[in-house]
Design a protein around this motif. Structure first.
Motif, PDB file in Angstrom:
ATOM      1  N   ALA A  43      -5.063  15.383   8.157  1.00  0.00           N
ATOM      2  CA  ALA A  43      -5.418  13.964   8.012  1.00  0.00           C
ATOM      3  C   ALA A  43      -6.919  13.780   7.795  1.00  0.00           C
ATOM      4  N   LYS A  44      -7.279  12.775   7.006  1.00  0.00           N
ATOM      5  CA  LYS A  44      -8.681  12.397   6.833  1.00  0.00           C
ATOM      6  C   LYS A  44      -9.232  11.968   8.196  1.00  0.00           C
ATOM      7  N   PRO A  45     -10.490  12.349   8.502  1.00  0.00           N
ATOM      8  CA  PRO A  45     -11.037  12.082   9.843  1.00  0.00           C
ATOM      9  C   PRO A  45     -10.842  10.646  10.329  1.00  0.00           C
ATOM     10  N   GLU A  46     -11.052   9.654   9.472  1.00  0.00           N
ATOM     11  CA  GLU A  46     -10.977   8.259   9.924  1.00  0.00           C
ATOM     12  C   GLU A  46      -9.535   7.803  10.186  1.00  0.00           C
ATOM     13  N   ALA A  47      -8.543   8.612   9.773  1.00  0.00           N
ATOM     14  CA  ALA A  47      -7.134   8.218   9.928  1.00  0.00           C
ATOM     15  C   ALA A  47      -6.399   9.105  10.919  1.00  0.00           C
ATOM     16  N   ARG A  48      -7.141   9.937  11.639  1.00  0.00           N
ATOM     17  CA  ARG A  48      -6.483  10.913  12.504  1.00  0.00           C
ATOM     18  C   ARG A  48      -5.700  10.271  13.649  1.00  0.00           C
ATOM     19  N   SER A  49      -4.516  10.806  13.862  1.00  0.00           N
ATOM     20  CA  SER A  49      -3.661  10.338  14.953  1.00  0.00           C
ATOM     21  C   SER A  49      -4.068  10.971  16.274  1.00  0.00           C
ATOM     22  N   PHE A  50      -4.059  10.166  17.333  1.00  0.00           N
ATOM     23  CA  PHE A  50      -4.295  10.717  18.666  1.00  0.00           C
ATOM     24  C   PHE A  50      -3.023  11.341  19.240  1.00  0.00           C
ATOM     25  N   MET A  51      -1.901  11.076  18.600  1.00  0.00           N
ATOM     26  CA  MET A  51      -0.617  11.532  19.136  1.00  0.00           C
ATOM     27  C   MET A  51      -0.139  12.826  18.484  1.00  0.00           C
ATOM     28  N   ASN A  52      -0.355  12.962  17.178  1.00  0.00           N
ATOM     29  CA  ASN A  52       0.161  14.113  16.444  1.00  0.00           C
ATOM     30  C   ASN A  52      -0.972  14.721  15.627  1.00  0.00           C
TER      31      ASN A  52
ATOM     32  N   ALA B 108       0.871  -1.176   0.000  1.00  0.00           N
ATOM     33  CA  ALA B 108       0.000   0.000   0.000  1.00  0.00           C
ATOM     34  C   ALA B 108       0.904   1.220   0.000  1.00  0.00           C
ATOM     35  N   ASP B 109       0.417   2.309  -0.595  1.00  0.00           N
ATOM     36  CA  ASP B 109       1.239   3.515  -0.661  1.00  0.00           C
ATOM     37  C   ASP B 109       0.318   4.722  -0.718  1.00  0.00           C
ATOM     38  N   THR B 110       0.416   5.564   0.280  1.00  0.00           N
ATOM     39  CA  THR B 110      -0.475   6.732   0.354  1.00  0.00           C
ATOM     40  C   THR B 110       0.240   8.022  -0.038  1.00  0.00           C
ATOM     41  N   THR B 111       1.350   7.882  -0.752  1.00  0.00           N
ATOM     42  CA  THR B 111       2.122   9.064  -1.157  1.00  0.00           C
ATOM     43  C   THR B 111       1.276  10.046  -1.980  1.00  0.00           C
ATOM     44  N   ALA B 112       0.441   9.499  -2.874  1.00  0.00           N
ATOM     45  CA  ALA B 112      -0.289  10.330  -3.841  1.00  0.00           C
ATOM     46  C   ALA B 112      -1.158  11.397  -3.171  1.00  0.00           C
ATOM     47  N   THR B 113      -1.679  11.100  -1.990  1.00  0.00           N
ATOM     48  CA  THR B 113      -2.535  12.087  -1.311  1.00  0.00           C
ATOM     49  C   THR B 113      -1.827  12.728  -0.116  1.00  0.00           C
ATOM     50  N   GLY B 114      -0.505  12.808  -0.180  1.00  0.00           N
ATOM     51  CA  GLY B 114       0.252  13.476   0.891  1.00  0.00           C
ATOM     52  C   GLY B 114       0.125  12.746   2.218  1.00  0.00           C
TER      53      GLY B 114
ATOM     54  N   ASN C   7       1.768   4.751  13.662  1.00  0.00           N
ATOM     55  CA  ASN C   7       1.412   6.173  13.767  1.00  0.00           C
ATOM     56  C   ASN C   7       2.453   6.985  13.009  1.00  0.00           C
ATOM     57  N   ASN C   8       1.985   7.814  12.095  1.00  0.00           N
ATOM     58  CA  ASN C   8       2.898   8.608  11.279  1.00  0.00           C
ATOM     59  C   ASN C   8       3.043   9.994  11.892  1.00  0.00           C
ATOM     60  N   THR C   9       4.128  10.156  12.618  1.00  0.00           N
ATOM     61  CA  THR C   9       4.400  11.363  13.396  1.00  0.00           C
ATOM     62  C   THR C   9       4.341  12.629  12.551  1.00  0.00           C
ATOM     63  N   ILE C  10       4.896  12.549  11.360  1.00  0.00           N
ATOM     64  CA  ILE C  10       5.010  13.745  10.522  1.00  0.00           C
ATOM     65  C   ILE C  10       3.663  14.150   9.928  1.00  0.00           C
ATOM     66  N   PHE C  11       2.884  13.136   9.479  1.00  0.00           N
ATOM     67  CA  PHE C  11       1.643  13.438   8.749  1.00  0.00           C
ATOM     68  C   PHE C  11       0.401  13.414   9.651  1.00  0.00           C
TER      69      PHE C  11
ATOM     70  N   ILE D 210      -9.136  19.099  20.279  1.00  0.00           N
ATOM     71  CA  ILE D 210      -8.486  19.854  19.193  1.00  0.00           C
ATOM     72  C   ILE D 210      -9.163  19.521  17.854  1.00  0.00           C
ATOM     73  N   TYR D 211      -9.410  18.225  17.626  1.00  0.00           N
ATOM     74  CA  TYR D 211     -10.052  17.841  16.359  1.00  0.00           C
ATOM     75  C   TYR D 211     -11.465  18.416  16.258  1.00  0.00           C
ATOM     76  N   ASP D 212     -12.209  18.399  17.389  1.00  0.00           N
ATOM     77  CA  ASP D 212     -13.564  18.963  17.372  1.00  0.00           C
ATOM     78  C   ASP D 212     -13.525  20.429  16.943  1.00  0.00           C
ATOM     79  N   PHE D 213     -12.550  21.138  17.482  1.00  0.00           N
ATOM     80  CA  PHE D 213     -12.443  22.552  17.112  1.00  0.00           C
ATOM     81  C   PHE D 213     -12.043  22.707  15.644  1.00  0.00           C
ATOM     82  N   LEU D 214     -11.073  21.883  15.192  1.00  0.00           N
ATOM     83  CA  LEU D 214     -10.629  21.970  13.790  1.00  0.00           C
ATOM     84  C   LEU D 214     -11.802  21.750  12.833  1.00  0.00           C
ATOM     85  N   ASP D 215     -12.728  20.851  13.207  1.00  0.00           N
ATOM     86  CA  ASP D 215     -13.851  20.530  12.321  1.00  0.00           C
ATOM     87  C   ASP D 215     -14.804  21.700  12.139  1.00  0.00           C
ATOM     88  N   GLU D 216     -14.801  22.613  13.117  1.00  0.00           N
ATOM     89  CA  GLU D 216     -15.725  23.741  12.988  1.00  0.00           C
ATOM     90  C   GLU D 216     -14.982  25.064  12.762  1.00  0.00           C
ATOM     91  N   SER D 217     -13.661  24.964  12.620  1.00  0.00           N
ATOM     92  CA  SER D 217     -12.861  26.187  12.505  1.00  0.00           C
ATOM     93  C   SER D 217     -13.080  26.893  11.165  1.00  0.00           C
TER      94      SER D 217
END
Lengths: 360, 360
Positions: free
Chosen positions: A288-297, A121-127, A151-155, A274-281
């Motif tokens: 990150a796409k909502p279903e793939a969001r990291s709890f760490m970064n 699998a490779d998710t490069t195409a969508t950053g 968990n992808n720290t950078i993305f 933080i995510y709740d606020f981002l969704d209404e900001s």
């Protein structure tokens, strides 16, 4: 020993439990009445063996590591494991790699030196803004192992399921280990650089199914052989004693908080706000796409690089440190590891709200 | 922060300068007013870069490292260098190894995985109680390098000359680095595990002639490539930050004492008084031949294992710790690294005299 209250959102090395730091400072010159620092005692002394055994037992208990698996304390970080894993487990065959970020990409590249790499699998195409689904994994029939980075720290993405594969699972949990319960028996190998959720930089924890060891390539350095490290209980040579000591203090703190279940609950609260606020900001844009969001970064940005820089500067002036995104992505990133108090996330949230208010 | 006065004769990890420990304890929770521990800050932050650059510059200055050579801060200890050296420098050719102790023997064994090893000298037959002379070195005409271990921690012997060879010199200085001036330009590569004269365990210093880098075998892990580590200034991945910080504090202390010339004078005084007594002792038997004696590790014994054990016990009760010899040799060993005060050697000497008096 008072220090100015800051919240440190650095991606690693990162914030550590204050109680662990206080204990370390208090006993730095005289460890348990020995008249010596824990840094000055032999790694083969009974006093250090107690530190070593204590940290290992605590980790085994917190992660419920089964007896089929061995915990190793090694050096060299994830980059060293990128080579050690194929040297030990690939034996010239084929391994499946899921490339969902910078570090899994580097791991796949390094593995090509020692056998065949199949990109499953490779998710490069969508950053790298998403994690593949089980159905999207293109598995080889004869893979020696399936490799992924939890968990992808950078993305700022995280696998929220454990892949189903015939091949043993090999997982880089550097940035989310100890943040949730994990069924270790499902993994052939788990490893994690310590410098995010466990200890200072300089220690790597490897948890390996003992049945997988003993098939390393002849050119494998002895220090990278899992078989040798299992046989010597990680004491083939002098281990990174201070980091193992700090790991023990951090694990004491995790236990006192209620273990990985408590870490799991707190991480949801911390990142959730933080995510709740981002969704209404009306200003900030989550990466990150909502279903793939990291709890760490948590990765996000404003509409411009200039405004991102202003956000980082103003936040720092308030004691909210290290919110700049990685150079590969730009933007902003808040790393919320185990030792980040909920109050830190609340302080960040308040600042984000104010910043939005004055810039929209 | 007072601690009971003990003298710690451990072979490594070993005694560290008290001033370095005090500074570390004092700023453990708050490094330079950042509100963060030095363990919590990013290895790519300006604050840590200053620590890194400072330690490197101090080491370059103390050892007068020429610009032809690069200083690397790596992980994994000497055992990792046993593989990294032949992977980078042997290129399938032949290397000469002088086997004068346990670690040089292990280095030669590991190198055989990557090319041909020619044993240029071997002191096994006499229990590694001596160092070969220049004339005894059996050098290969086409060696890629000549490898030796400057000081044999276990056996208490030390090379008191730098071998003359056509091939580049590769030297393990783990246990005597910074104890004397050294002409770095004569070496292709010097390396040292930090845990004796430099810093806590978990850091290895490599000083490599840049002209030798870039010829590694294709199977060399990226993290073990000297070329890559030179290009990334040792920051390919997260380095062992705490150990580098402690190295800086220790080097500050070495400088304040007067540098390696001062260390050289003190080591002669410290070890000299013990050797002088051993030469006239009616009880203790020195291990190393006089011309090969180590200034760092003094090895000796009484006539019986029981009496050795009694000596270790009674010494410990007086605050003279860790005098037991290595399991390979038995007997007794006093490790007298840079941070051991002359008073420590004097206290040991007094105790040895008393012990002899009551047992002869």
């Amino acid at each position: 020993m008072a220090r100015e209250q800051v919240y440190n959102f650095a991606p690693g090395p990162s914030t550590m439990p204050v109680s662990a730091l206080k204990t370390a400072a208090a006993e730095l010159l005289d460890f348990k009445g020995s008249g010596m620092s824990v840094m000055e005692i032999s790694h083969r002394s009974p006093l250090f063996q107690e530190v070593f055994d204590g940290a290992k037992a605590r980790l085994k208990s917190l992660l419920r590591v089964p007896d089929t698996h061995e915990i190793l304390f090694v050096q060299g970080g994830a980059t060293t494991q990128f080579a050690a894993i194929p040297m030990n487990l690939l034996a010239g065959g084929t391994a499946d790699y899921a490339v969902t970020g910078n570090f899994s990409g580097k791991a796949a590249e390094e593995a090509r030196k020692y056998g065949n790499v199949h990109v499953a699998a490779d998710t490069t195409a969508t950053g790298h803004d998403r994690i593949p689904t089980q159905a999207e994994l293109n598995l080889s029939p004869d893979a020696k192992y399936f490799y992924y980075c939890a968990n992808n720290t950078i993305f700022g993405t995280e696998w929220h399921f454990v892949p189903e594969t015939k091949a043993p699972l090999v997982c880089d949990m550097s940035s989310d280990i100890l943040s949730q319960p994990v069924d270790v028996s499902r993994f052939g190998l788990i490893y994690a650089g310590a410098q995010k959720n466990m200890a200072p930089a300089g220690l790597t924890v490897v948890i390996v199914d003992k049945a997988l060891a003993g098939h390393e390539l002849p050119i494998t350095p002895k220090i990278l052989s899992y078989k040798t490290m299992i046989e010597t209980d990680s004491l083939l040579n002098t281990p990174p004693c201070w980091c193992i000591y700090m790991l023990g203090l951090t694990l004491d703190w995790v236990s006192a908080q209620g273990g990985v279940e408590a870490m799991d609950a707190v991480k949801r609260e911390r990142a959730g706000m933080i995510y709740d606020f981002l969704d209404e900001s009306r200003l900030f844009i989550p990466h990150a796409k909502p279903e793939a969001r990291s709890f760490m970064n948590v990765t996000f940005r404003t509409p411009s690089a200039e405004l991102d820089a202003e956000f980082v500067r103003e936040a720092a002036a308030r004691g909210l440190k290290n919110l700049k995104g990685h150079k590969l992505t730009g933007g902003l990133r808040a790393s919320l590891y185990n030792a980040m108090p909920v109050e830190g996330a609340k302080a960040l949230l308040e600042f984000m709200k104010e910043f939005e208010h004055s810039h929209v």
